[in-house]
Design an enzyme around this catalytic site. Sequence first.
Site, PDB file in Angstrom:
ATOM      1  N   GLU A  38      -6.519  42.898 -29.871  1.00  0.00           N
ATOM      2  CA  GLU A  38      -7.880  43.400 -30.091  1.00  0.00           C
ATOM      3  C   GLU A  38      -7.981  44.916 -30.075  1.00  0.00           C
ATOM      4  OE1 GLU A  38     -10.539  41.781 -31.768  1.00  0.00           O
ATOM      5  OE2 GLU A  38      -9.805  40.306 -30.343  1.00  0.00           O
ATOM      6  N   THR A  61     -12.255  35.124 -30.990  1.00  0.00           N
ATOM      7  CA  THR A  61     -11.147  35.658 -31.784  1.00  0.00           C
ATOM      8  C   THR A  61      -9.990  36.101 -30.910  1.00  0.00           C
ATOM      9  OG1 THR A  61     -10.619  37.292 -33.511  1.00  0.00           O
ATOM     10  CG2 THR A  61     -12.052  38.022 -31.721  1.00  0.00           C
ATOM     11  N   SER A  95     -16.792  45.307 -33.249  1.00  0.00           N
ATOM     12  CA  SER A  95     -16.514  44.021 -33.881  1.00  0.00           C
ATOM     13  C   SER A  95     -17.512  43.766 -34.992  1.00  0.00           C
ATOM     14  CB  SER A  95     -16.621  42.900 -32.839  1.00  0.00           C
ATOM     15  OG  SER A  95     -16.523  41.631 -33.447  1.00  0.00           O
ATOM     16  N   SER A  96     -17.124  42.888 -35.927  1.00  0.00           N
ATOM     17  CA  SER A  96     -18.058  42.426 -36.964  1.00  0.00           C
ATOM     18  C   SER A  96     -18.533  41.007 -36.710  1.00  0.00           C
ATOM     19  CB  SER A  96     -17.385  42.484 -38.340  1.00  0.00           C
ATOM     20  OG  SER A  96     -17.077  43.806 -38.688  1.00  0.00           O
ATOM     21  N   THR A 102     -10.058  34.723 -36.284  1.00  0.00           N
ATOM     22  CA  THR A 102     -11.339  34.395 -35.668  1.00  0.00           C
ATOM     23  C   THR A 102     -11.759  32.950 -35.970  1.00  0.00           C
ATOM     24  OG1 THR A 102     -11.900  36.719 -35.984  1.00  0.00           O
ATOM     25  CG2 THR A 102     -13.676  35.294 -35.298  1.00  0.00           C
ATOM     26  N   GLY A 118     -13.608  35.986 -40.251  1.00  0.00           N
ATOM     27  CA  GLY A 118     -13.309  36.750 -41.459  1.00  0.00           C
ATOM     28  C   GLY A 118     -13.198  38.244 -41.299  1.00  0.00           C
ATOM     29  N   GLY A 119     -12.976  38.775 -40.088  1.00  0.00           N
ATOM     30  CA  GLY A 119     -12.875  40.222 -39.930  1.00  0.00           C
ATOM     31  C   GLY A 119     -14.155  40.907 -40.361  1.00  0.00           C
ATOM     32  N   GLU A 161      -8.205  38.380 -32.895  1.00  0.00           N
ATOM     33  CA  GLU A 161      -8.163  39.438 -33.910  1.00  0.00           C
ATOM     34  C   GLU A 161      -7.298  39.038 -35.088  1.00  0.00           C
ATOM     35  OE1 GLU A 161      -6.754  42.149 -35.671  1.00  0.00           O
ATOM     36  OE2 GLU A 161      -8.724  42.919 -36.164  1.00  0.00           O
TER      37      GLU A 161
END
Length: 572
Positions: free
Chosen positions: A428, A409, A455-456, A391, A477-478, A411
């Site tokens: 994704e 992103t 998603s975060s 990302t 950063g996921g 992913e």
Amino acid sequence: MRLLLLALLWLPLAHADNRPAPEAATGWQTQPLVQAKNAMVVTANPHASKAAQAMLASGGSAVDAMIAAQMVLTLVEPQSSGLGGGGFLVHWQQDEQQLSTLDGRETAPQQAPSELFLDDQGQPLGFMDAVVGGRSVGTPGTVMLMWQAHQRFGALPWRELFAPAIGLALNGFDVSPRLARLIAGNADSLRRDPQTRGYFFDADGQPLSAGHHLTNPELAALLTRLSIEGPSAFYSGKIAQLMTDKVQKASGHLSLADLGQYRVQPRPALCFPYRQYKICGMGPPSSGTLALGQILGMLSHFELSTMGPASPRAWRLIADASRLAFADRGRYATDSDFVPVPVEGLLDADYLAGRAQLLKNTEQALPAVSPGAPKGYWPTAPDRSPEFPSTTHISIIDTKGNAVSLTSTIENAFGSRLMVQGFLLNNELTDFAFEPEVNGMPVANRLQPGKRPRSSMSPTLVFDDKGQLLLVLGSPGGSSIIGYVLHALVNILDWGMDVREAVHQPHVLHRGGSLEMEPFGRNLALTPAMKTLGYDIRTGELNSGLHLIMRTPAGLRGAADPRREGLALAAD
């Protein structure tokens, strides 16, 4: 166009405060605090920041600058984002005092089954087995997101926004140390696709080293077509056929119909109060702003400002509030177009007061956490799908006060490892739950045709008590993104740090497993104290990429996270 390219070469970088950064970890290239009167850009790579800066200098809007930066990032930061991925955009229109959000998240192909990531015995695949290849590829949204944003908020001609990326792709750029490390670290999977192997490895079959001068004429050709034809050059015709052929030959489901039907979704911004501020971002399918609203809603019952950033009690409250929010996230967060998400119930003041009471009832780490029962919820099984850190994030304020916070992103690092026309396709779909149901109960974040995976990503804007824009921020950063953005907010809003100091602080994260702590600075004393409070501790690098701009009475102040290779530039 020639004048624009020349401008990129000659624009000054910025007036910068070059004092040593606070609590800098060994090996970091510390970043300065950059100051500007009216306009600023912060992106993940110096080439992208200069491209965005040039657009603003040419009279472009924040969105124009963002598009130019994103096109460059497709080239110079291919592991993180690009044409083959998707993203969330939060936009502030200063003259109209209007907040907008655009959802350019990827979608599941219409032919993708809910059992996509189960093996022949009905067991979940290993994560990397699911990632690499066509199975994980969702319908890309980035190109349409850029187009729709430009249609609404652009000032410069669409064609001009591609000049920096086209020039770099043709003339080449030097592979950065970070990109070289990531190529080497992912060498085995990057070798599987012939086009990916041919691009990221030298003539001797070795991963490209830092400083290698890399060109990408295929991407330059595609960007040229996009600059002339718009998104139709991507979602139909030759490029669309190349994408679908590549994915389907690698056991995936992406079709020409999926590409032709893709739409960006305008959505209402999700806002919540914290202290005297209003914090706004993306609603579902993002879980980021929702989780931040829950965590900060619980923390609002405590005076963090009097505890200070070295206080074990403050970090116990932050850690356990995060655990409670992540428990709710795993149960309820998903694409609200497919499954009802109890957003109002999760952010309800009484509900959060009840969750905060759990934090007041002990001075130790909570022995266990579980999802709550907010108003409007319906029974679902928990989702344990991972979200790994790749990302990118872009923060921009233009000369008219308009602002963009974009997180985009593909992913996992290098996405599906499938390359088409010089860009990488996303993985994704692995953000969906691998198991569509657990013990006969459906998982909210299960894969469904046309659905957008949870998603975060947390592109964020903060407004002061007078309703004026105060902060533009976000991070890659996921699932750690939520914690990274949270830390920046608490560091600035509760503990009074400037943006540069805020991004140099060591992180303390809790996502429901171990307490993750970076081993430097204040954390050296904090770690044993947190262990005494009952936390299982895991130490190591936490690879945030926070990009912040703050409006002050004296002008703008910006900073890029020293953990990556971003750069803040004044653009007055």
